[in-house]
Design a protein around this motif. Structure first.
Motif, PDB file in Angstrom:
ATOM      1  N   ILE A 196      18.155  56.208  35.999  1.00 27.44           N
ATOM      2  CA  ILE A 196      16.821  57.088  36.186  1.00 27.44           C
ATOM      3  C   ILE A 196      15.729  56.341  35.205  1.00 27.44           C
ATOM      4  O   ILE A 196      14.642  56.431  35.844  1.00 27.44           O
ATOM      5  CB  ILE A 196      17.175  58.603  35.542  1.00 27.44           C
ATOM      6  CG1 ILE A 196      18.187  59.109  36.509  1.00 27.44           C
ATOM      7  CG2 ILE A 196      15.791  59.184  35.333  1.00 27.44           C
ATOM      8  CD1 ILE A 196      18.615  60.478  35.862  1.00 27.44           C
ATOM      9  N   ALA A 197      15.828  55.571  34.400  1.00 27.24           N
ATOM     10  CA  ALA A 197      15.114  55.035  33.467  1.00 27.24           C
ATOM     11  C   ALA A 197      14.518  53.786  34.366  1.00 27.24           C
ATOM     12  O   ALA A 197      13.245  53.641  34.221  1.00 27.24           O
ATOM     13  CB  ALA A 197      15.410  54.712  32.152  1.00 27.24           C
ATOM     14  N   LEU A 198      15.426  53.191  34.985  1.00 24.69           N
ATOM     15  CA  LEU A 198      15.021  51.911  35.676  1.00 24.69           C
ATOM     16  C   LEU A 198      13.993  52.437  36.964  1.00 24.69           C
ATOM     17  O   LEU A 198      12.904  51.690  37.134  1.00 24.69           O
ATOM     18  CB  LEU A 198      16.378  51.158  36.275  1.00 24.69           C
ATOM     19  CG  LEU A 198      16.181  49.940  37.063  1.00 24.69           C
ATOM     20  CD1 LEU A 198      15.309  48.845  36.233  1.00 24.69           C
ATOM     21  CD2 LEU A 198      17.663  49.424  37.369  1.00 24.69           C
ATOM     22  N   ALA A 199      14.487  53.278  37.784  1.00 21.91           N
ATOM     23  CA  ALA A 199      13.562  53.381  39.028  1.00 21.91           C
ATOM     24  C   ALA A 199      14.450  54.655  39.590  1.00 21.91           C
ATOM     25  O   ALA A 199      15.595  54.639  39.934  1.00 21.91           O
ATOM     26  CB  ALA A 199      13.571  52.297  39.986  1.00 21.91           C
ATOM     27  N   PRO A 200      13.715  55.572  39.822  1.00 21.31           N
ATOM     28  CA  PRO A 200      14.159  57.037  40.404  1.00 21.31           C
ATOM     29  C   PRO A 200      15.007  56.538  41.775  1.00 21.31           C
ATOM     30  O   PRO A 200      15.795  57.573  42.259  1.00 21.31           O
ATOM     31  CB  PRO A 200      13.136  57.984  40.563  1.00 21.31           C
ATOM     32  CG  PRO A 200      12.116  57.592  39.522  1.00 21.31           C
ATOM     33  CD  PRO A 200      12.209  55.742  39.435  1.00 21.31           C
ATOM     34  N   ALA A 201      14.489  55.727  42.506  1.00 17.11           N
ATOM     35  CA  ALA A 201      14.710  55.434  44.140  1.00 17.11           C
ATOM     36  C   ALA A 201      16.070  55.084  43.954  1.00 17.11           C
ATOM     37  O   ALA A 201      17.038  55.025  44.813  1.00 17.11           O
ATOM     38  CB  ALA A 201      13.864  54.762  44.869  1.00 17.11           C
ATOM     39  N   PHE A 202      16.164  54.045  43.190  1.00 16.62           N
ATOM     40  CA  PHE A 202      17.451  53.423  42.755  1.00 16.62           C
ATOM     41  C   PHE A 202      18.563  54.385  42.364  1.00 16.62           C
ATOM     42  O   PHE A 202      20.010  54.430  42.825  1.00 16.62           O
ATOM     43  CB  PHE A 202      17.359  52.074  41.530  1.00 16.62           C
ATOM     44  CG  PHE A 202      18.923  51.867  41.326  1.00 16.62           C
ATOM     45  CD1 PHE A 202      19.618  50.863  42.132  1.00 16.62           C
ATOM     46  CD2 PHE A 202      19.294  51.957  39.859  1.00 16.62           C
ATOM     47  CE1 PHE A 202      20.535  50.509  41.677  1.00 16.62           C
ATOM     48  CE2 PHE A 202      20.342  51.490  39.728  1.00 16.62           C
ATOM     49  CZ  PHE A 202      21.110  50.811  40.384  1.00 16.62           C
ATOM     50  N   ALA A 203      18.203  55.472  41.430  1.00 16.57           N
ATOM     51  CA  ALA A 203      19.193  56.246  40.996  1.00 16.57           C
ATOM     52  C   ALA A 203      19.543  57.284  42.084  1.00 16.57           C
ATOM     53  O   ALA A 203      20.692  57.760  42.277  1.00 16.57           O
ATOM     54  CB  ALA A 203      18.491  57.207  39.835  1.00 16.57           C
ATOM     55  N   GLY A 204      18.642  57.298  42.961  1.00 16.56           N
ATOM     56  CA  GLY A 204      19.070  58.245  44.316  1.00 16.56           C
ATOM     57  C   GLY A 204      19.960  57.397  45.162  1.00 16.56           C
ATOM     58  O   GLY A 204      20.842  57.959  45.661  1.00 16.56           O
ATOM     59  N   ALA A 205      19.942  56.174  45.359  1.00 15.12           N
ATOM     60  CA  ALA A 205      20.720  55.403  46.051  1.00 15.12           C
ATOM     61  C   ALA A 205      22.074  55.310  45.278  1.00 15.12           C
ATOM     62  O   ALA A 205      23.244  55.380  45.979  1.00 15.12           O
ATOM     63  CB  ALA A 205      20.244  54.091  46.084  1.00 15.12           C
ATOM     64  N   LEU A 206      22.001  55.225  43.825  1.00 11.58           N
ATOM     65  CA  LEU A 206      23.546  55.204  43.148  1.00 11.58           C
ATOM     66  C   LEU A 206      24.077  56.600  43.533  1.00 11.58           C
ATOM     67  O   LEU A 206      25.413  56.704  43.549  1.00 11.58           O
ATOM     68  CB  LEU A 206      23.185  55.113  41.791  1.00 11.58           C
ATOM     69  CG  LEU A 206      24.057  54.412  40.832  1.00 11.58           C
ATOM     70  CD1 LEU A 206      24.514  53.161  41.498  1.00 11.58           C
ATOM     71  CD2 LEU A 206      23.573  54.200  39.517  1.00 11.58           C
ATOM     72  N   ALA A 207      23.156  57.724  43.314  1.00  9.93           N
ATOM     73  CA  ALA A 207      23.998  59.006  43.632  1.00  9.93           C
ATOM     74  C   ALA A 207      24.400  59.210  45.078  1.00  9.93           C
ATOM     75  O   ALA A 207      25.594  59.608  44.981  1.00  9.93           O
ATOM     76  CB  ALA A 207      22.865  60.129  43.506  1.00  9.93           C
ATOM     77  N   SER A 208      23.696  58.480  46.089  1.00  4.12           N
ATOM     78  CA  SER A 208      24.340  58.614  47.243  1.00  4.12           C
ATOM     79  C   SER A 208      25.619  57.994  47.344  1.00  4.12           C
ATOM     80  O   SER A 208      26.445  58.156  48.062  1.00  4.12           O
ATOM     81  CB  SER A 208      23.618  58.033  48.271  1.00  4.12           C
ATOM     82  OG  SER A 208      23.150  56.612  48.170  1.00  4.12           O
ATOM     83  N   TYR A 209      25.620  56.702  46.769  1.00  8.58           N
ATOM     84  CA  TYR A 209      27.027  56.030  46.729  1.00  8.58           C
ATOM     85  C   TYR A 209      28.164  56.788  46.146  1.00  8.58           C
ATOM     86  O   TYR A 209      29.127  56.757  46.560  1.00  8.58           O
ATOM     87  CB  TYR A 209      26.728  54.562  45.849  1.00  8.58           C
ATOM     88  CG  TYR A 209      28.076  53.629  45.870  1.00  8.58           C
ATOM     89  CD1 TYR A 209      28.280  52.735  46.611  1.00  8.58           C
ATOM     90  CD2 TYR A 209      28.880  53.997  44.721  1.00  8.58           C
ATOM     91  CE1 TYR A 209      29.376  52.302  46.314  1.00  8.58           C
ATOM     92  CE2 TYR A 209      30.025  53.443  44.514  1.00  8.58           C
ATOM     93  CZ  TYR A 209      30.268  52.258  45.287  1.00  8.58           C
ATOM     94  OH  TYR A 209      31.372  51.444  45.322  1.00  8.58           O
ATOM     95  N   LEU A 210      27.656  57.428  44.970  1.00  9.68           N
ATOM     96  CA  LEU A 210      28.634  58.381  44.491  1.00  9.68           C
ATOM     97  C   LEU A 210      29.057  59.632  45.299  1.00  9.68           C
ATOM     98  O   LEU A 210      30.404  59.762  45.176  1.00  9.68           O
ATOM     99  CB  LEU A 210      27.996  58.873  42.853  1.00  9.68           C
ATOM    100  CG  LEU A 210      29.091  59.795  42.169  1.00  9.68           C
ATOM    101  CD1 LEU A 210      30.329  58.724  41.702  1.00  9.68           C
ATOM    102  CD2 LEU A 210      28.329  60.400  40.951  1.00  9.68           C
ATOM    103  N   VAL A 211      28.367  60.091  45.844  1.00  5.05           N
ATOM    104  CA  VAL A 211      28.631  61.374  46.767  1.00  5.05           C
ATOM    105  C   VAL A 211      29.525  60.716  47.921  1.00  5.05           C
ATOM    106  O   VAL A 211      30.507  61.623  48.104  1.00  5.05           O
ATOM    107  CB  VAL A 211      27.234  61.906  47.374  1.00  5.05           C
ATOM    108  CG1 VAL A 211      27.722  62.844  48.503  1.00  5.05           C
ATOM    109  CG2 VAL A 211      26.657  62.589  46.342  1.00  5.05           C
TER     110      VAL A 211
END
Length: 490
Positions: free
Chosen positions: A300-315
């Motif tokens: 989240i601190a790095l880039a919100p868009a990246f955090a979203g992609a990481l969350a999609s990977y987790l889901v």
């Protein structure tokens, strides 16, 4: 101490009287190297989460009530549990000498009876019913049940109260502090059985460090976008790579927790830290949770868009672990998608147009490799006759022609996409001084894919083609040629 031939445990110079007494054995972390309560919770969280929640609501009525609820809601009948083999062997020897063997545990009665029924050496099986049969409660019960004395096999600090009431002691997987306290009781120690310790190698395997190389895909957009001179982007991509490593390790742990039974039936996965019991289930959950928390806080601190992609990977990974991995062919497509999401994570870190060709190639290419993995398992099951773990995933031995056809077709599709991209975009591009050299890349890749499928169909490859490629000299040589062609084309 006198060493027993062929087993790990040791036998003390116990008196004749204790050698003639009945032996009472604890279940959790003693007879088996896991805890049936945590086994039920882990199974329930991934299959019947509402049942686990309802069980926790019954906790105010006592631990016995919660265990009874879990035993009723979550059936371990068809679950394979890791047995302490050396202890079981010793118990068989004692039974052959005429000693009675009893199973007594704080686990719910149905669970205790189920385990006792499997081994067939116990004269009785006693579990928790109205009260939690642990510590002093167990000691009181056993003193009444065996007034002439008994030998007790246990593992935890709670068992010290039982050892005080017992005539003889058997230590099974005790900690150094518990072992020292048990020896201070001045009672004969008939046998001791050591736990197989969780080594650094076991931990690294559980975190799938050997699979971390798959996450370098996050660097592909940077490489093919020719942005290797952008120091800021390189640093952000490197930080994203570290976040991805933590999330993938956490998801591997969660997947192992969700797949404990299937792994224990698998020819190689049964030796994993969680499946074998060397890593306790609570430790697995705690480690996975810590990795996820740190990774997403950093993402989240790095880039919100990246955090979203990481969350999609987790889901997607979570959906895979919760049941989609048991849907034939869809499971392999999801693996291909997960590899592609790794590339998308690299794409969202800088503001260039999404390379549609790269994402399309990735889905076809990694779908083919995922099918290779299943095809290898099918071929191995056909040869060995061990089909249970295959059946759990929804496959059959007769599916081999289907997986072979789909896998090769997908491999060819990925090559077609790569060739079209080279012709349409890379050859006309001004960034390459010798773009014609790029034509060798799909040719080399086709050789590698053909070799992978040939070895898989012959059953001569392990069940993970990516890991195989990283250790295979021929694969490394072909990869080196592709890298050289790319550099020479610049």
């Amino acid at each position: 101490m006198e060493k027993i031939p062929g087993i790990v445990g040791t036998v003390a110079n116990a008196s004749v009287n204790t050698r003639e007494l009945p032996i009472v054995v604890d279940l959790d972390d003693t007879l088996i190297v896991t805890d049936t309560l945590f086994e039920q919770i882990a199974m329930g969280l991934f299959t019947h989460p509402i049942s686990v929640l309802r069980a926790f609501f019954s906790l105010p009525k006592g631990r016995a009530a919660m265990k009874e609820h879990l035993a009723r809601e979550i059936d371990l009948t068809h679950t394979t549990l890791p047995i302490r083999e050396d202890l079981v062997q010793w118990l068989h020897q004692q039974a052959d000498r005429g000693r009675e063997i009893h199973l007594c545990s704080a686990a719910a009665q149905p669970v205790v009876e189920m385990v006792a029924g499997r081994l067939g050496i116990f004269a009785s099986a006693i579990g928790s019913a109205e009260a939690n049969l642990k510590g002093r409660a167990k000691a009181t019960y056993l003193k009444q049940r065996f007034p002439e004395g008994f030998t007790y096999a246990g593992d935890s600090a709670a068992d010290l109260a039982v050892w005080k009431a017992a005539s003889g002691i058997v230590l099974a997987g005790v900690s150094p502090s518990v072992g020292a306290a048990a020896r201070n009781l001045d009672k004969p120690i008939e046998a001791e059985f050591k736990n197989k310790q969780l080594s650094t190698k076991d931990l690294l395997k559980a975190l799938r460090v050997h699979h971390w190389s798959k996450n370098v895909l996050v660097f592909l957009p940077l490489i093919f976008g020719h942005a290797w001179d952008d120091v800021s982007l390189i640093i952000r991509t490197l930080l994203a790579f570290i976040c991805l490593l933590m999330v993938t390790s956490a998801t591997y742990l969660l997947n192992d927790l969700a797949d404990l039974n299937a792994d224990r039936l698998h020819w190689s996965k049964r030796n994993r830290a969680l499946a074998s019991g060397r890593m306790a289930i609570p430790i697995g959950f705690a480690l996975a949770g810590a990795l996820l928390f740190v990774a997403f806080a950093a993402a989240i601190a790095l880039a919100p868009a990246f955090a979203g992609a990481l969350a999609s990977y987790l889901v997607v990974t979570g959906s895979y672990s919760l049941g989609l991995k048991r849907v034939p062919l869809l499971d392999t497509l999801i693996i291909g998608v997960l590899f592609t999401i790794r590339i998308i994570m690299g794409v969202v870190l800088f503001s260039q147009p999404s390379p549609a060709w790269l994402l399309t190639f990735s889905v076809f290419f990694f779908f083919s490799l995922a099918v290779t993995k299943r095809h290898t398992e099918i071929i191995r099951a056909e040869v060995t006759g061990e089909t249970h773990s295959l059946t759990i995933r929804g496959y059959r031995v007769e599916d081999a022609p289907l997986t072979l056809t789909l896998g090769i077709a997908s491999a060819i599709a990925s090559l077609v996409v790569l060739v079209l991209f080279i012709i349409e975009e890379m050859l006309p591009a001004s960034v390459y001084s010798h773009p014609q050299l790029l034509a060798g890349m799909p040719f080399i890749l086709s050789i590698w894919l053909g070799r992978i499928w040939l070895l898989a169909h012959r059953g001569n490859m392990n069940d993970d083609p990516v890991s195989f490629a990283l250790r295979d000299r021929t694969s490394l040589a072909l990869g080196g040629i592709v890298f050289i062609l790319f550099l020479a084309a610049l």
